[in-house]
Design a protein around this motif. Structure first.
Motif, PDB file in Angstrom:
ATOM      1  N   VAL A 106      -9.526  19.398 -51.206  1.00 59.89           N
ATOM      2  CA  VAL A 106      -8.239  19.248 -50.520  1.00 59.89           C
ATOM      3  C   VAL A 106      -7.905  17.763 -50.351  1.00 59.89           C
ATOM      4  O   VAL A 106      -6.790  17.318 -50.664  1.00 59.89           O
ATOM      5  N   ARG A 107      -8.885  16.992 -49.897  1.00 62.29           N
ATOM      6  CA  ARG A 107      -8.594  15.577 -49.628  1.00 62.29           C
ATOM      7  C   ARG A 107      -8.362  14.777 -50.916  1.00 62.29           C
ATOM      8  O   ARG A 107      -7.560  13.847 -50.931  1.00 62.29           O
ATOM      9  N   THR A 108      -9.058  15.159 -51.981  1.00 64.28           N
ATOM     10  CA  THR A 108      -8.804  14.465 -53.258  1.00 64.28           C
ATOM     11  C   THR A 108      -7.398  14.802 -53.753  1.00 64.28           C
ATOM     12  O   THR A 108      -6.662  13.918 -54.206  1.00 64.28           O
ATOM     13  N   CYS A 109      -7.033  16.076 -53.643  1.00 66.82           N
ATOM     14  CA  CYS A 109      -5.668  16.461 -54.053  1.00 66.82           C
ATOM     15  C   CYS A 109      -4.647  15.619 -53.296  1.00 66.82           C
ATOM     16  O   CYS A 109      -3.729  15.047 -53.902  1.00 66.82           O
ATOM     17  N   LEU A 110      -4.818  15.537 -51.986  1.00 66.62           N
ATOM     18  CA  LEU A 110      -3.839  14.800 -51.172  1.00 66.62           C
ATOM     19  C   LEU A 110      -3.791  13.334 -51.591  1.00 66.62           C
ATOM     20  O   LEU A 110      -2.717  12.744 -51.709  1.00 66.62           O
ATOM     21  N   ALA A 111      -4.967  12.767 -51.860  1.00 60.52           N
ATOM     22  CA  ALA A 111      -5.018  11.358 -52.274  1.00 60.52           C
ATOM     23  C   ALA A 111      -4.322  11.146 -53.616  1.00 60.52           C
ATOM     24  O   ALA A 111      -3.827  10.057 -53.906  1.00 60.52           O
ATOM     25  N   ARG A 112      -4.293  12.188 -54.452  1.00 62.76           N
ATOM     26  CA  ARG A 112      -3.670  12.059 -55.779  1.00 62.76           C
ATOM     27  C   ARG A 112      -2.217  12.549 -55.783  1.00 62.76           C
ATOM     28  O   ARG A 112      -1.608  12.711 -56.841  1.00 62.76           O
ATOM     29  N   GLY A 113      -1.698  12.889 -54.590  1.00 62.50           N
ATOM     30  CA  GLY A 113      -0.302  13.331 -54.489  1.00 62.50           C
ATOM     31  C   GLY A 113      -0.074  14.752 -54.966  1.00 62.50           C
ATOM     32  O   GLY A 113       1.014  15.097 -55.433  1.00 62.50           O
ATOM     33  N   ILE A 114      -1.108  15.579 -54.840  1.00 60.37           N
ATOM     34  CA  ILE A 114      -1.005  16.978 -55.300  1.00 60.37           C
ATOM     35  C   ILE A 114      -1.100  17.906 -54.096  1.00 60.37           C
ATOM     36  O   ILE A 114      -1.847  17.628 -53.148  1.00 60.37           O
ATOM     37  N   GLU A 115      -0.383  19.029 -54.163  1.00 63.92           N
ATOM     38  CA  GLU A 115      -0.489  19.995 -53.058  1.00 63.92           C
ATOM     39  C   GLU A 115      -1.676  20.931 -53.297  1.00 63.92           C
ATOM     40  O   GLU A 115      -1.711  21.640 -54.301  1.00 63.92           O
ATOM     41  N   PRO A 116      -2.649  20.954 -52.375  1.00 61.84           N
ATOM     42  CA  PRO A 116      -3.770  21.898 -52.530  1.00 61.84           C
ATOM     43  C   PRO A 116      -3.409  23.259 -51.939  1.00 61.84           C
ATOM     44  O   PRO A 116      -2.869  23.338 -50.838  1.00 61.84           O
ATOM     45  N   VAL A 117      -3.693  24.298 -52.685  1.00 61.67           N
ATOM     46  CA  VAL A 117      -3.367  25.652 -52.215  1.00 61.67           C
ATOM     47  C   VAL A 117      -4.660  26.464 -52.137  1.00 61.67           C
ATOM     48  O   VAL A 117      -5.347  26.668 -53.151  1.00 61.67           O
ATOM     49  N   GLY A 118      -5.014  26.898 -50.958  1.00 62.33           N
ATOM     50  CA  GLY A 118      -6.231  27.702 -50.784  1.00 62.33           C
ATOM     51  C   GLY A 118      -5.941  29.160 -51.085  1.00 62.33           C
ATOM     52  O   GLY A 118      -4.893  29.690 -50.709  1.00 62.33           O
ATOM     53  N   VAL A 119      -6.862  29.806 -51.779  1.00 60.73           N
ATOM     54  CA  VAL A 119      -6.726  31.238 -52.068  1.00 60.73           C
ATOM     55  C   VAL A 119      -7.834  31.954 -51.297  1.00 60.73           C
ATOM     56  O   VAL A 119      -9.013  31.627 -51.446  1.00 60.73           O
ATOM     57  N   PHE A 120      -7.448  32.914 -50.450  1.00 62.95           N
ATOM     58  CA  PHE A 120      -8.437  33.628 -49.642  1.00 62.95           C
ATOM     59  C   PHE A 120      -9.108  34.768 -50.421  1.00 62.95           C
ATOM     60  O   PHE A 120      -8.480  35.381 -51.286  1.00 62.95           O
ATOM     61  N   ASN A 121     -10.367  35.025 -50.086  1.00 68.14           N
ATOM     62  CA  ASN A 121     -11.118  36.163 -50.654  1.00 68.14           C
ATOM     63  C   ASN A 121     -11.350  36.090 -52.157  1.00 68.14           C
ATOM     64  O   ASN A 121     -11.362  37.118 -52.834  1.00 68.14           O
ATOM     65  N   GLY A 122     -11.498  34.913 -52.684  1.00 65.92           N
ATOM     66  CA  GLY A 122     -11.859  34.773 -54.099  1.00 65.92           C
ATOM     67  C   GLY A 122     -10.814  35.371 -55.025  1.00 65.92           C
ATOM     68  O   GLY A 122      -9.606  35.310 -54.775  1.00 65.92           O
ATOM     69  N   PHE A 123     -11.287  35.968 -56.119  1.00 67.01           N
ATOM     70  CA  PHE A 123     -10.359  36.511 -57.119  1.00 67.01           C
ATOM     71  C   PHE A 123      -9.500  37.641 -56.543  1.00 67.01           C
ATOM     72  O   PHE A 123      -8.393  37.889 -57.012  1.00 67.01           O
ATOM     73  N   GLN A 124     -10.028  38.331 -55.530  1.00 66.35           N
ATOM     74  CA  GLN A 124      -9.244  39.395 -54.908  1.00 66.35           C
ATOM     75  C   GLN A 124      -7.951  38.821 -54.325  1.00 66.35           C
ATOM     76  O   GLN A 124      -6.864  39.379 -54.500  1.00 66.35           O
ATOM     77  N   GLY A 125      -8.085  37.673 -53.670  1.00 66.45           N
ATOM     78  CA  GLY A 125      -6.914  37.017 -53.075  1.00 66.45           C
ATOM     79  C   GLY A 125      -5.946  36.491 -54.123  1.00 66.45           C
ATOM     80  O   GLY A 125      -4.731  36.436 -53.897  1.00 66.45           O
ATOM     81  N   LEU A 126      -6.506  36.126 -55.272  1.00 68.96           N
ATOM     82  CA  LEU A 126      -5.667  35.643 -56.372  1.00 68.96           C
ATOM     83  C   LEU A 126      -4.723  36.768 -56.827  1.00 68.96           C
ATOM     84  O   LEU A 126      -3.556  36.550 -57.132  1.00 68.96           O
ATOM     85  N   MET A 127      -5.258  38.001 -56.837  1.00 77.45           N
ATOM     86  CA  MET A 127      -4.447  39.161 -57.247  1.00 77.45           C
ATOM     87  C   MET A 127      -3.520  39.623 -56.124  1.00 77.45           C
ATOM     88  O   MET A 127      -2.415  40.076 -56.370  1.00 77.45           O
TER      89      MET A 127
END
Ligand code: F6P
Length: 319
Positions: free
Chosen positions: A24-45
């Protein structure tokens, strides 16, 4: 890239939270939005996505488990499941994905990349340390320290009573935990799934120790004689030897990560974001000595991370 999603999958491992923090902090430092996905691949679906910021990662570096939660998803094993995940990645405008987990996670990540062209980087997060292409996996160091501490306590009782103790450690089909913990505890005998054992050899060792002398036997999961309980039954039936058993189980997966795991998780967090930014995909970002390494995901499970022979020799000589 404008948005990078991250998820943790498979068995949780200490250091995953430190890893999430670093991504998350590297994304922010590089000007990128970090998006967390809950529950692994299940959350992705399921579309379980949340935008993260610095605040989401405060007081996280020392926490066990994973704030993003994890799962072993059956649905994601099907092409339809992965199609759903891909549609969600498009819907949320995700440009790249970081998946932290073990070989099951990497199979899933590779399929997403292969079938749908998703830009994906895997990071090694498992206590088993069974992935080719990295010296350690996130969580391994904490797990072996936790197991060692527990076995040190058992040794007190084994020693006071002169008992034989069989202690089962995790690792699924890999004996890395067993061999390292066995050496660090000064175990008299270590059994790992990678090596054929002879029960007569074990019997000889126990008898050589003599009555009223403690004998610590470490058994890795997935071995030819089964786990600690099965082995104890065999010793009793075949040789009349009484042995106490302890299965360390999930205590090995919990707790605050060690310094080594926090540092590894931090290095790999930054390196995984930068790998995606430099156009890498379908690779695992690992670390060998002080070098960051990039291994095709397929190789991480197809190539074997062997236990070096000299470790068995060392354990044997010192036992
Ligand atoms: O892969 C990590 C691990 O802890 C293995 O060592 C073990 O065999 C397995 O996961 C247990 O999985 P679960 O927590 O799903 O029972």
């Amino acid at each position: 890239m404008k948005k990078i999603a991250l998820l943790t999958s498979g068995g949780d491992a200490p250091g995953m939270n430190a890893h999430i923090r670093a991504i998350v902090r590297t994304c922010l430092a590089r000007g990128i939005e970090p998006v967390g996905v809950f529950n692994g691949f299940q959350g992705l679906m399921d579309g379980n996505y949340v935008s993260m910021n610095r605040k989401s990662t405060i007081n996280l570096i020392d926490q066990g488990g994973t704030i993003l939660k994890t799962s072993r998803s059956e649905e994601f094993r099907s092409k339809e499941g992965r199609q759903k995940a891909f549609e969600n990645l498009c819907k949320y405008d995700i440009d790249g994905l970081i998946t932290c987990g073990g070989d099951g996670t990497f199979h899933g990540a590779h399929a997403l990349s292969n079938e749908f062209g998703v830009k994906v980087v895997g990071t090694p997060g498992t206590i088993d340390n069974d992935l080719f292409g990295t010296y350690y996996t996130i969580g391994y160091d904490t797990a072996i320290n936790t197991a060692t501490e527990a076995i040190d306590r058992i040794r007190d009782t084994a020693d006071s009573h002169g008992r034989v103790f069989i202690i089962e450690v995790m690792g699924r089909h890999a004996g890395h935990i067993a061999i390292d913990v066995g050496i660090s505890c000064g175990a008299e005998y270590i059994m790992v799934p990678e090596k054929a054992d002879d029960i007569l050899d074990l019997q000889k060792k126990i008898e050589m120790m003599g009555d009223h002398t403690r004998t610590i036997i470490i058994v890795g999961e997935g071995g030819q004689y089964g786990g600690a309980n099965e082995l104890a039954v065999r010793l009793k039936i075949n040789f009349g030897i009484d042995a106490k058993t302890t299965i360390l189980g999930h205590i090995q997966r919990g707790g605050s990560p060690t310094v080594k795991d926090r540092v590894l998780a931090s290095h790999l967090g930054m390196a995984s974001v930068d790998a995606l930014l430099s156009g890498k995909t379908d690779v695992m970002v690992g670390r060998i000595y002080h070098e960051i390494t990039y291994t095709p995901l397929v190789e991480t499970w197809e190539k074997k991370k062997n236990i070096q022979d000299y470790l068995f020799n060392l354990a044997d000589i010192l036992a």
